[in-house]
Design an enzyme around this catalytic site. Structure first.
Site, PDB file in Angstrom:
ATOM      1  N   LYS A  15       0.864  -1.111   0.117  1.00 14.04           N
ATOM      2  CA  LYS A  15       0.043  -0.032   0.071  1.00 14.04           C
ATOM      3  C   LYS A  15       0.687   1.387  -0.110  1.00 14.04           C
ATOM      4  O   LYS A  15       0.648   2.122  -0.663  1.00 14.04           O
ATOM      5  CB  LYS A  15      -1.000   0.173   0.956  1.00 14.04           C
ATOM      6  N   ARG A  90      -9.311   1.175   9.795  1.00 16.99           N
ATOM      7  CA  ARG A  90      -9.045  -0.240   9.950  1.00 16.99           C
ATOM      8  C   ARG A  90      -9.919  -1.069  10.876  1.00 16.99           C
ATOM      9  O   ARG A  90      -9.599  -2.237  11.139  1.00 16.99           O
ATOM     10  CB  ARG A  90      -7.666  -0.173  10.718  1.00 16.99           C
ATOM     11  N   ARG A 129      11.254  -5.252   4.556  1.00 15.37           N
ATOM     12  CA  ARG A 129      10.836  -3.698   4.217  1.00 15.37           C
ATOM     13  C   ARG A 129      11.675  -2.783   5.040  1.00 15.37           C
ATOM     14  O   ARG A 129      12.036  -3.212   6.065  1.00 15.37           O
ATOM     15  CB  ARG A 129       9.457  -3.505   4.626  1.00 15.37           C
ATOM     16  N   ARG A 162      11.434  -1.124  10.619  1.00 13.26           N
ATOM     17  CA  ARG A 162      10.145  -0.523  11.608  1.00 13.26           C
ATOM     18  C   ARG A 162      10.165  -1.953  12.833  1.00 13.26           C
ATOM     19  O   ARG A 162      10.041  -3.258  12.291  1.00 13.26           O
ATOM     20  CB  ARG A 162       8.871  -0.330  11.120  1.00 13.26           C
ATOM     21  N   ARG A 173      -0.069  -8.795  13.235  1.00 15.36           N
ATOM     22  CA  ARG A 173      -0.828  -7.819  12.492  1.00 15.36           C
ATOM     23  C   ARG A 173      -1.559  -8.345  11.386  1.00 15.36           C
ATOM     24  O   ARG A 173      -2.838  -7.738  11.143  1.00 15.36           O
ATOM     25  CB  ARG A 173       0.195  -6.876  12.021  1.00 15.36           C
TER      26      ARG A 173
HETATM   27  P1  AMP Z   1       0.970   1.424   9.265  1.00 19.63           P
HETATM   28  O1  AMP Z   1       2.125   2.543   9.112  1.00 19.63           O
HETATM   29  O2  AMP Z   1      -0.419   1.802   8.477  1.00 19.63           O
HETATM   30  O3  AMP Z   1       1.328   0.188   9.131  1.00 19.63           O
HETATM   31  O4  AMP Z   1       0.392   1.765  10.702  1.00 19.63           O
HETATM   32  C1  AMP Z   1       1.332   1.656  11.655  1.00 19.63           C
HETATM   33  C2  AMP Z   1       0.735   1.074  12.979  1.00 19.63           C
HETATM   34  O5  AMP Z   1      -0.005   2.180  13.396  1.00 19.63           O
HETATM   35  C3  AMP Z   1      -0.490   0.124  13.052  1.00 19.63           C
HETATM   36  O6  AMP Z   1       0.177  -1.419  13.156  1.00 19.63           O
HETATM   37  C4  AMP Z   1      -1.350   0.417  14.090  1.00 19.63           C
HETATM   38  O7  AMP Z   1      -0.725   0.043  15.541  1.00 19.63           O
HETATM   39  C5  AMP Z   1      -1.236   2.148  14.146  1.00 19.63           C
HETATM   40  N1  AMP Z   1      -2.423   2.434  13.193  1.00 19.63           N
HETATM   41  C6  AMP Z   1      -2.291   3.217  11.887  1.00 19.63           C
HETATM   42  N2  AMP Z   1      -3.573   3.464  11.416  1.00 19.63           N
HETATM   43  C7  AMP Z   1      -4.352   2.932  12.407  1.00 19.63           C
HETATM   44  C8  AMP Z   1      -5.787   2.976  12.244  1.00 19.63           C
HETATM   45  N3  AMP Z   1      -6.456   3.433  11.423  1.00 19.63           N
HETATM   46  N4  AMP Z   1      -6.310   2.475  13.381  1.00 19.63           N
HETATM   47  C9  AMP Z   1      -5.707   1.959  14.386  1.00 19.63           C
HETATM   48  N5  AMP Z   1      -4.371   1.803  14.389  1.00 19.63           N
HETATM   49  C10 AMP Z   1      -3.695   2.343  13.325  1.00 19.63           C
END
Ligand code: AMP
Length: 218
Positions: A15, A90, A129, A162, A173
């Site tokens: 994404k 999410r 990644r 990360r 996840r």
């Molecule tokens: P991402 O960069 O989108 O993979 O987000 C990293 C982390 O941020 C995720 O694993 C969640 O812990 C948190 N996070 C990001 N977006 C959301 C969301 N819409 N709702 C809840 N937690 C989020």
């Protein structure tokens, strides 16, 4: 036409890379909740501290915190017309909250792009990644390497892995995705805006399919 796109798919579906390209080609405002949380944390803001407590445990940040962050972000001028949501909503509750926010602005999503991939491929992808510490761009040791090792092509920043890309976090996840995020697909199904894209292809082909899906809207 003002494109308001939601990009969905399990963690590691690509994404981030696809959204970077879409944002550039279609001049969209990129709204990534994960990135907003990480930036808030780097700046030492209370929101960042709160969010990072969830992220470090491998959990989703609470809906009320996340919805509020997006509500405020959508009020900014650059989110008025065209935007791309990446990593939000999410949960079904977030999807409902988003609908309310958009309805209040007499607006709605143009398309929900759902990138479909298989679990084993995701594990491989995520472990490789790397993300730029400075500008947040994503790379991959195998699929999207940088020109110089560990250095961002765009800004020269240092790359890092990360914590949530380590194998045990990735499995966790993926479980969360299955339980909480996947039901959103049903939520949008039936509105005629859901576009399923085969994510088991090269970056370029996935991008081409997304573009084709978007062309049918304009
Ligand atoms: P991402 O960069 O989108 O993979 O987000 C990293 C982390 O941020 C995720 O694993 C969640 O812990 C948190 N996070 C990001 N977006 C959301 C969301 N819409 N709702 C809840 N937690 C989020």
């Amino acid at each position: 036409m003002f494109l308001k796109i939601l990009l969905m798919g399990p963690p590691g579906a690509g994404k981030g890379s696809q959204s970077a390209r879409l944002v550039e080609d279609y001049a969209l405002t990129n709204i990534s909740t994960g990135q907003m949380f990480r930036e808030a944390y780097r700046r030492g803001e209370p929101l960042g501290e709160k969010a990072m407590a969830y992220i470090k445990k491998g959990e989703l940040v609470a809906d009320d915190i996340t919805n509020e962050v997006v509500r405020q972000r959508l009020m900014k001028k650059d989110a008025d017309r065209c935007f791309l949501l990446d990593g939000y909503p999410r949960t079904v509750e977030q999807a409902r909250a988003l609908d309310e926010m958009l309805e209040k602005r007499r607006s709605k999503l143009s398309a929900v792009i759902n990138i479909v991939v298989d679990k084993q491929a995701i594990l491989e992808r995520m472990v490789g990644r790397r993300v730029c510490r400075t500008c947040g761009l994503s790379y991959h040791l195998v699929f999207k390497p940088t020109k110089k090792p560990s250095m961002c092509d765009a800004c020269g920043g240092e790359l890092y892995q990360r914590n949530d890309d380590r194998p045990e976090s990735v499995r966790n996840r993926l479980d969360i995705y299955e339980k909480k995020t996947k039901p959103i697909i049903d939520y949008y199904h039936g509105r005629g805006i859901l576009k399923n894209i085969d994510g088991m292809q090269s970056f370029e082909n996935v991008y081409r399919d997304i573009r084709d899906a978007l062309e049918t809207l304009t």
